[in-house]
Structure formats: structure tokens, C-alpha cells
Design an enzyme around this catalytic site. Structure first.
Site, PDB file in Angstrom:
ATOM      1  N   SER A 103       0.811  -1.209   0.000  1.00  0.00           N
ATOM      2  CA  SER A 103       0.000   0.000   0.000  1.00  0.00           C
ATOM      3  C   SER A 103       0.850   1.267   0.000  1.00  0.00           C
ATOM      4  O   SER A 103       1.604   1.517  -0.927  1.00  0.00           O
ATOM      5  CB  SER A 103      -0.945  -0.038   1.199  1.00  0.00           C
ATOM      6  OG  SER A 103      -1.907   0.970   1.135  1.00  0.00           O
ATOM      7  N   ASP A 242      -2.444   6.277  -3.614  1.00  0.00           N
ATOM      8  CA  ASP A 242      -1.317   5.656  -2.916  1.00  0.00           C
ATOM      9  C   ASP A 242      -0.761   4.526  -3.777  1.00  0.00           C
ATOM     10  O   ASP A 242      -1.173   4.329  -4.924  1.00  0.00           O
ATOM     11  CB  ASP A 242      -1.725   5.169  -1.524  1.00  0.00           C
ATOM     12  CG  ASP A 242      -2.653   3.973  -1.552  1.00  0.00           C
ATOM     13  OD1 ASP A 242      -3.350   3.773  -2.575  1.00  0.00           O
ATOM     14  OD2 ASP A 242      -2.698   3.215  -0.558  1.00  0.00           O
ATOM     15  N   ASP A 246      -5.820   2.158  -3.694  1.00  0.00           N
ATOM     16  CA  ASP A 246      -7.098   2.001  -3.015  1.00  0.00           C
ATOM     17  C   ASP A 246      -7.399   3.195  -2.105  1.00  0.00           C
ATOM     18  O   ASP A 246      -8.441   3.238  -1.461  1.00  0.00           O
ATOM     19  CB  ASP A 246      -7.170   0.681  -2.235  1.00  0.00           C
ATOM     20  CG  ASP A 246      -6.134   0.559  -1.121  1.00  0.00           C
ATOM     21  OD1 ASP A 246      -5.285   1.472  -0.981  1.00  0.00           O
ATOM     22  OD2 ASP A 246      -6.171  -0.455  -0.397  1.00  0.00           O
TER      23      ASP A 246
END
Length: 448
Positions: A103, A242, A246
């Protein structure tokens, strides 16, 4: 049985260190394959996407080896956003979807997120079942039942086409200039393509990944470059995703950043007016600003809070039949369209609101007045348990007393990093800062 391997968002850690080693990924792939191939037949399939981290090649190959060893057929999507994996798992009738990403973390980290056949992230129950398989002997397939693996090129395009269909028919972005910051991550091709195909004048940023520059000074956690570019280029909107796309932060034409709370407030208000906000409720986490809660109450709407993590937001949404939720950090979940947070999807729907209302971004990103909020992180060493320390507990208890009736305090351990997060909200900024600093100082002292 408690989970040992899975955190709040899959498995995550430093690349080439447990649990993010090739050996661990191979074994996890085999265990997941055994779990999803319960009937023993050889027609099961899994789709695997990834972001742009250097270690993604290693993890991808190891997972593929483990999965095929237990009879799963693997479709390799290459770099695609996390929400694309959720969508394609369901639309391609796969039994399992896997996203390789950490992430918003730096490139040295990596992670593995698992999706079920419905496109939603696995439940705690399913993750525990896979961990139970890992603790025993994994049964390999017979030689004639070993799975196959192949790369497919159309995955990204299928996701782009799908996401374009989610905004109302006839809505074009012609005449709008948009800065899109892809964090040198998973959406570096998909996001600019979708915006350009819808007619926008696209100004790209963070679209040159080299394996080591994901989230490095760009993206939703580092918006300064995008803010400067929006103002300099005269853009109507800036979109900062990012590393796995998401999450999203939006930047108005003046260079001001809007977080997930402001985006959710806009959507909740508009959806309620249109009669499509189910049960008049927005689902968000305990991190969302008190100002959001007050605003929704004034609008006759409800804020349902959950624990931190988009998976818990989604679980609450599914359990209660709600269709809008998210996190202050930029996860925006719209289950009418997607199974997980989708930064690009949220940005497209924001652009649609700009078109519908004829308003500038600055008018749509300042929905409510925020209550002053302060968040500080304290890193701790492996094995340290700072929140169980007696002196830390006393400082926290004293601070809660000082804030009683004036604000709120939230102390928690991160589910994805070795961090203690200390957050406070209070109209009295001096009191808020004093409380946070006291706690941070004491946690730092005992954190090792």
C-alpha cells in the site's frame, strides 16, 4: 485460535524477512491453494496483481509456484490497482484473488492481500483456516494435476473499461485539467488512461516506477509536489493515489488538500438527496474527524464507526446493508460499484459532481469544519509492549480525564507497521497538543 500471520490488511513486512520471503510466500500460496481447491478438481483459478515494488517479482513467482503445486491455475495481471484485483476476481470467476502490495509503505516493504471469489477481502475466519493449514503438512497435487500459469494483458484494460461505466452515461471530462499522481505505483498506467479516455486534459505525476520509488515523495501520503503542480498548471483538480491505488487525496484548484472525510461527506449528502444512501448511514472508522459526525447529524444522517482498517468498514457495510463508507486516510468504499476502497473510482465520481453542479473543487471539498485533530506515531522495537506499561497507562488515563467533555483520545497499535498511533481531537488546540505530547513522550521512553 488467534491470527498470527495476517494483520488488518493481509500479510505485510520487510521484503526478504519473515513473513515476506520467497519461502514464506511459496508456502502461503500452497496453503491458500489447498484451502480454495477443497474439491480436488483442477479447474480452479487465481488472479494475481501487484504494484511496482522490486520485491514484487520475487513474491509473485513464489506465490505462483505454491499455488500451482496445489493444482491452482494462475492468471498474472502484472501491475494493477488493488480494487482491480477485487473486481477481476469476481468478473473472471476466479476462486481467489491476490494483490502483492504494501500500500502506502516504502518500497522495502511488501504485502499479500487475499480476495475471495465474491471479490471481497477474506474474512478473519478464512484467514485463520489458511493459517491452520500452514501449521500442518500441505498436500501437493499429483503430477498430472499441477496447475498452469500464464500472463494476461487485458486485465488492466478490463478494469479501466469497467470503472468508466460507473459514472453516469454522457458524463465526459472534456475541458477539465486534472493532475493525477500515481505514486509511481500500481495505477501508473490505468489511472491516466481512464481519465484521458473520458476526455480530461491529463497532467501526470508519479508515473515512472523503477522498483524503488513507489510512494517516495509522491502519492496520497506526500501531496506537496501534486499541490504545487495543480496551482502551477492551472488544473481544476489534483488526484493523489497511494501505491496500490485504493486510497485517494484530492487537491482543489487552490492547492488545498481534501481527505477522505470531506469526500465521504460530499457523497453522503448527495446520495441522501438522491435517495440512494442506504439507511441514511455512512460507515467510517474511529479515526474520522468529530466534525464529520456533527455535520452528518445536522443533515439527519448517521455515522457508524468501526475499528481502523477498510476491511472492518466493508464488513460493517455488508452486515448492515450500507453502501457508502471509508476512512479519513482516503479509502472510499462504494459497494454499489466496488468490493474495496478505490481511489480512482472515488475521484471519477467527484469529477462527476463537479460537472453536475458546475462548482469548483474548492466548493465541494470544504463540506464541514473540522475539529482540530493531532496524530503522532511512535515506532517501537520487536517484542516491546509499550501500551501495557503501567506508567504509559497512567498517562493515558490522566489525559482522558483532561479531555473529558472537551474532545476525544484514541491510542492504538498499527495493524500494518510497528507503530503506536496517538490521536486526539479537541477545540482547545493547546490542550490537545499537550495531551498528545505527554503520551508520545512516555510511549517513546518505554518503546525501546
Amino acid at each position: 485460535m488467534s491470527r498470527k500471520l495476517f494483520g488488518t490488511d493481509g500479510v505485510r513486512g520487510l521484503a526478504n524477512s519473515h513473513p515476506m520471503t520467497a519461502a514464506s510466500a511459496l508456502r502461503l500460496g500452497a496453503a491458500a491453494g489447498q484451502f480454495f481447491r477443497g474439491d480436488g478438481h483442477n479447474h480452479h483459478r487465481v488472479v494475481i496483481g501487484k504494484d511496482t515494488r522490486l520485491s514484487g517479482y520475487m513474491i509473485e513467482n513464489a506465490l505462483t509456484a505454491g499455488l500451482t503445486s496445489t493444482g491452482m491455475n494462475v492468471l498474472l495481471l502484472g501491475p494493477v490497482p488493488t480494487p482491480a484485483v477485487g473486481h477481476l476476481t469476481h468478473s473472471m470467476r476466479a476462486d481467489l484473488g491476490i494483490m502483492i502490495s504494501a500500500s502506502h509503505n516504502p518500497y522495502q516493504d511488501n504485502g499479500i492481500k487475499l480476495f475471495g471469489p465474491d471479490g471481497y477481502k477474506l474474512s478473519d475466519k478464512d484467514e485463520m483456516a489458511i493459517e491452520a493449514i500452514l501449521e500442518g503438512e500441505i498436500e501437493p497435487s499429483k503430477p498430472e494435476e499441477i496447475g498452469r500459469a500464464k500472463r494476461i494483458d487485458e486485465g488492466r484494460q478490463r478494469y479501466v473499461e469497467f470503472i468508466k461505466t460507473t459514472i453516469p452515461a454522457g458524463h465526459r471530462l472534456d475541458g477539465l485539467k486534472v493532475v493525477i499522481d500515481c505514486a509511481n505505483g500500481a495505477a501508473y498506467r490505468a489511472a491516466p488512461e481512464a481519465l484521458w479516455e473520458l476526455g480530461a486534459d491529463v497532467v501526470p505525476l508519479g508515473v515512472s516506477p523503477n522498483g524503488r520509488n513507489i510512494n517516495d515523495g509522491v502519492g496520497s501520503t506526500a501531496t506537496a509536489r501534486a499541490q504545487e503542480l495543480v496551482v502551477k498548471s492551472g488544473a481544476d483538480l489534483g488526484i493523489c493515489l497511494d501505491g496500490d491505488a485504493d486510497r485517494v487525496m484530492l487537491i482543489d484548484e487552490t492547492g488545498r488538500v481534501a481527505d477522505g472525510d470531506q469526500i465521504m461527506a460530499l457523497f453522503a449528502r448527495q446520495w441522501a438527496k438522491e435517495g440512494r444512501l442506504r439507511h441514511g448511514t455512512l460507515v467510517a472508522t474511529v479515526m474520522s474527524n468529530l466534525g464529520l459526525e456533527r455535520y452528518l447529524e445536522a443533515e439527519g444522517l448517521t455515522l457508524l464507526r468501526t475499528g481502523v482498517g477498510d476491511r472492518y468498514v466493508v464488513e460493517a457495510m455488508r452486515a448492515g446493508g450500507y453502501n457508502l463508507g471509508g476512512e479519513q486516510s482516503g479509502h472510499i468504499v462504494m459497494t454499489d460499484y466496488a468490493t474495496t476502497g478505490d481511489g480512482l473510482l472515488a475521484a471519477l465520481h467527484f469529477l462527476a459532481e463537479m460537472i453536475n453542479t458546475g462548482k469548483r473543487a474548492s466548493e465541494l471539498t470544504r463540506i464541514f469544519e473540522t475539529v482540530p485533530q493531532m496524530l503522532k506515531n511512535v515506532r517501537f522495537t520487536a517484542g516491546a509492549l509499550p501500551l501495557e506499561n503501567e506508567k504509559v497507562r497512567k498517562v493515558i488515563a490522566d489525559s482522558e480525564g483532561l479531555l473529558s467533555g472537551k474532545g476525544r483520545l484514541l491510542i492504538r497499535k498499527s495493524g500494518t507497521e510497528p507503530l503506536i498511533r496517538v490521536m486526539a481531537e479537541c477545540e482547545d488546540k493547546a490542550l490537545m497538543e499537550d495531551v498528545v505530547d505527554r503520551i508520545v513522550d512516555e510511549v517513546t521512553r518505554v518503546a525501546g
